[in-house]
Write a protein that holds these residues in place. Structure first.
Motif, PDB file in Angstrom:
ATOM      1  N   LEU A 101     -51.682   3.435   4.381  1.00 55.80           N
ATOM      2  CA  LEU A 101     -51.642   4.885   4.381  1.00 55.80           C
ATOM      3  C   LEU A 101     -50.191   5.308   4.237  1.00 55.80           C
ATOM      4  N   ASP A 102     -49.894   6.041   3.164  1.00 57.17           N
ATOM      5  CA  ASP A 102     -48.534   6.479   2.869  1.00 57.17           C
ATOM      6  C   ASP A 102     -48.528   7.999   2.768  1.00 57.17           C
ATOM      7  N   ILE A 103     -47.818   8.659   3.690  1.00 51.97           N
ATOM      8  CA  ILE A 103     -47.771  10.125   3.664  1.00 51.97           C
ATOM      9  C   ILE A 103     -46.463  10.623   3.051  1.00 51.97           C
ATOM     10  N   GLU A 104     -45.650   9.725   2.528  1.00 52.14           N
ATOM     11  CA  GLU A 104     -44.451  10.057   1.754  1.00 52.14           C
ATOM     12  C   GLU A 104     -43.515  11.013   2.493  1.00 52.14           C
ATOM     13  N   ARG A 105     -43.308  10.746   3.760  1.00 50.49           N
ATOM     14  CA  ARG A 105     -42.378  11.527   4.580  1.00 50.49           C
ATOM     15  C   ARG A 105     -42.746  13.005   4.653  1.00 50.49           C
ATOM     16  N   THR A 106     -44.017  13.308   4.497  1.00 49.76           N
ATOM     17  CA  THR A 106     -44.484  14.671   4.721  1.00 49.76           C
ATOM     18  C   THR A 106     -44.146  15.074   6.153  1.00 49.76           C
ATOM     19  N   PRO A 107     -43.624  16.293   6.367  1.00 50.49           N
ATOM     20  CA  PRO A 107     -43.191  16.653   7.718  1.00 50.49           C
ATOM     21  C   PRO A 107     -44.314  16.890   8.720  1.00 50.49           C
ATOM     22  N   LEU A 108     -45.569  16.967   8.247  1.00 49.07           N
ATOM     23  CA  LEU A 108     -46.679  17.213   9.156  1.00 49.07           C
ATOM     24  C   LEU A 108     -47.923  16.511   8.641  1.00 49.07           C
ATOM     25  N   PHE A 109     -48.649  15.879   9.561  1.00 50.34           N
ATOM     26  CA  PHE A 109     -49.945  15.298   9.201  1.00 50.34           C
ATOM     27  C   PHE A 109     -50.908  15.485  10.363  1.00 50.34           C
ATOM     28  N   ILE A 110     -52.188  15.278  10.070  1.00 47.03           N
ATOM     29  CA  ILE A 110     -53.246  15.431  11.076  1.00 47.03           C
ATOM     30  C   ILE A 110     -53.762  14.057  11.471  1.00 47.03           C
ATOM     31  N   ALA A 111     -53.937  13.837  12.765  1.00 46.29           N
ATOM     32  CA  ALA A 111     -54.647  12.664  13.274  1.00 46.29           C
ATOM     33  C   ALA A 111     -55.903  13.188  13.954  1.00 46.29           C
ATOM     34  N   GLU A 112     -57.070  12.906  13.368  1.00 41.58           N
ATOM     35  CA  GLU A 112     -58.305  13.510  13.875  1.00 41.58           C
ATOM     36  C   GLU A 112     -59.277  12.462  14.374  1.00 41.58           C
ATOM     37  N   GLY A 113     -59.963  12.812  15.466  1.00 43.25           N
ATOM     38  CA  GLY A 113     -60.958  11.908  16.011  1.00 43.25           C
ATOM     39  C   GLY A 113     -61.452  12.392  17.358  1.00 43.25           C
ATOM     40  N   VAL A 114     -62.553  11.829  17.809  1.00 46.14           N
ATOM     41  CA  VAL A 114     -63.169  12.215  19.070  1.00 46.14           C
ATOM     42  C   VAL A 114     -62.200  12.044  20.242  1.00 46.14           C
ATOM     43  N   PHE A 115     -61.332  11.033  20.156  1.00 49.46           N
ATOM     44  CA  PHE A 115     -60.447  10.741  21.276  1.00 49.46           C
ATOM     45  C   PHE A 115     -59.005  11.174  21.027  1.00 49.46           C
ATOM     46  N   ALA A 116     -58.789  12.046  20.068  1.00 45.28           N
ATOM     47  CA  ALA A 116     -57.428  12.473  19.755  1.00 45.28           C
ATOM     48  C   ALA A 116     -56.724  13.076  20.969  1.00 45.28           C
ATOM     49  N   ALA A 117     -57.465  13.812  21.800  1.00 44.17           N
ATOM     50  CA  ALA A 117     -56.845  14.452  22.959  1.00 44.17           C
ATOM     51  C   ALA A 117     -56.279  13.445  23.945  1.00 44.17           C
ATOM     52  N   ASP A 118     -56.805  12.220  23.928  1.00 42.62           N
ATOM     53  CA  ASP A 118     -56.288  11.196  24.841  1.00 42.62           C
ATOM     54  C   ASP A 118     -54.856  10.790  24.500  1.00 42.62           C
ATOM     55  N   LEU A 119     -54.368  11.207  23.339  1.00 44.48           N
ATOM     56  CA  LEU A 119     -53.009  10.843  22.923  1.00 44.48           C
ATOM     57  C   LEU A 119     -52.024  11.999  23.053  1.00 44.48           C
ATOM     58  N   VAL A 120     -52.466  13.136  23.568  1.00 37.98           N
ATOM     59  CA  VAL A 120     -51.583  14.308  23.633  1.00 37.98           C
ATOM     60  C   VAL A 120     -50.327  13.998  24.440  1.00 37.98           C
ATOM     61  N   ARG A 121     -50.490  13.525  25.651  1.00 40.84           N
ATOM     62  CA  ARG A 121     -49.321  13.280  26.504  1.00 40.84           C
ATOM     63  C   ARG A 121     -48.413  12.220  25.897  1.00 40.84           C
ATOM     64  N   ARG A 122     -49.009  11.173  25.354  1.00 42.83           N
ATOM     65  CA  ARG A 122     -48.193  10.074  24.820  1.00 42.83           C
ATOM     66  C   ARG A 122     -47.430  10.500  23.567  1.00 42.83           C
ATOM     67  N   CYS A 123     -48.052  11.321  22.715  1.00 42.76           N
ATOM     68  CA  CYS A 123     -47.334  11.827  21.539  1.00 42.76           C
ATOM     69  C   CYS A 123     -46.231  12.809  21.948  1.00 42.76           C
ATOM     70  N   ALA A 124     -46.504  13.616  22.979  1.00 40.64           N
ATOM     71  CA  ALA A 124     -45.473  14.528  23.480  1.00 40.64           C
ATOM     72  C   ALA A 124     -44.289  13.738  24.021  1.00 40.64           C
ATOM     73  N   ASP A 125     -44.567  12.660  24.730  1.00 44.19           N
ATOM     74  CA  ASP A 125     -43.492  11.829  25.278  1.00 44.19           C
ATOM     75  C   ASP A 125     -42.646  11.199  24.169  1.00 44.19           C
ATOM     76  N   LEU A 126     -43.276  10.906  23.022  1.00 47.24           N
ATOM     77  CA  LEU A 126     -42.553  10.337  21.882  1.00 47.24           C
ATOM     78  C   LEU A 126     -41.789  11.400  21.107  1.00 47.24           C
ATOM     79  N   GLY A 127     -42.059  12.671  21.399  1.00 47.42           N
ATOM     80  CA  GLY A 127     -41.389  13.757  20.693  1.00 47.42           C
ATOM     81  C   GLY A 127     -41.930  14.018  19.301  1.00 47.42           C
ATOM     82  N   VAL A 128     -43.194  13.629  19.034  1.00 51.98           N
ATOM     83  CA  VAL A 128     -43.749  13.775  17.684  1.00 51.98           C
ATOM     84  C   VAL A 128     -44.910  14.770  17.629  1.00 51.98           C
TER      85      VAL A 128
END
Length: 214
Positions: A101-128
């Motif tokens: 999967l190559d998003i070519e340095r696009t500044p924004l992308f979507i990660a979608e799925g039933v469990f996406a909310a389980d990654l909110v805190r961890r993505c926030a901690d990574l600053g992304v």
């Protein structure tokens, strides 16, 4: 040659109950999409949870999914613009390969799925984290959309799909409440589109702060 630093890549996490329209919404957004359902565990994994009182695997429980691998893929996309994603066959509950999967340095992308909310805190901690959304609607509509999709795609046996469908319809409000508690903003598609537009423009959506993800 420009001296401006590259725009960092961030992710919008798109959660919601199964059948809420996450995949179609993400596809229509025009942004690159990482499908988090490809990170389900395989059917012979001994750590898979069961629906209490049955022999059915509970594919709607977070333990049926590899959150660490999904987070690693998100982090790699944000750092490098590319990653490799498992090819997952839901009908056989198995990984059948791997795709780039190559998003070519696009500044924004979507990660979608039933469990996406389980990654909110961890993505926030990574600053992304750009935003986190939970699509919601009428449980009866979600039930119908989910069942028609699963039957059309032959995802599982008809009895399994009916048992799962009724269970999820009864549990839908609780599912949305859980994802909201994890930091995903509950909304219909029209509001989700507005927040997505704001994120693409580099603005924080109203009411969305890193503190909500903690």
């Amino acid at each position: 040659m420009s001296s401006h630093p590259p725009i960092p890549t961030r992710v919008v996490l798109l959660a919601g109950p199964s059948g809420s329209g996450k995949s179609s919404f993400a596809a229509r957004s025009g942004l690159p999409v990482l499908c988090l359902d490809d990170f389900y565990k395989e059917g012979d994994d001994p750590t898979l949870p069961l629906v209490p009182g049955t022999s059915d695997i509970d594919w709607d429980a977070p333990d049926s999914w590899d959150a660490d691998a999904a987070l690693a893929a998100i982090g790699e996309l944000c750092r490098t613009g590319r990653t490799r994603v498992p090819v997952y066959d839901i009908a056989t509950s198995s990984r059948t390969g791997e795709d780039p999967l190559d998003i070519e340095r696009t500044p924004l992308f979507i990660a979608e799925g039933v469990f996406a909310a389980d990654l909110v805190r961890r993505c926030a901690d990574l600053g992304v984290l750009a935003d986190a959304l939970c699509l919601r609607g009428r449980p009866s509509t979600t039930f119908r959309r989910r069942l028609l999709r699963d039957l059309r795609e032959g995802r599982k046996s008809v009895p399994f799909l009916l048992r799962r469908g009724w269970r999820l319809m009864r549990a839908e409000r609780g599912i949305v409440a859980r994802q909201t508690a994890l930091g995903a903003h509950p909304c219909a598609k029209a509001e989700a589109l507005g927040r997505l537009t704001a994120a693409a423009a580099g603005r924080c959506a109203k009411g969305r702060t890193t503190a909500q993800a903690r």
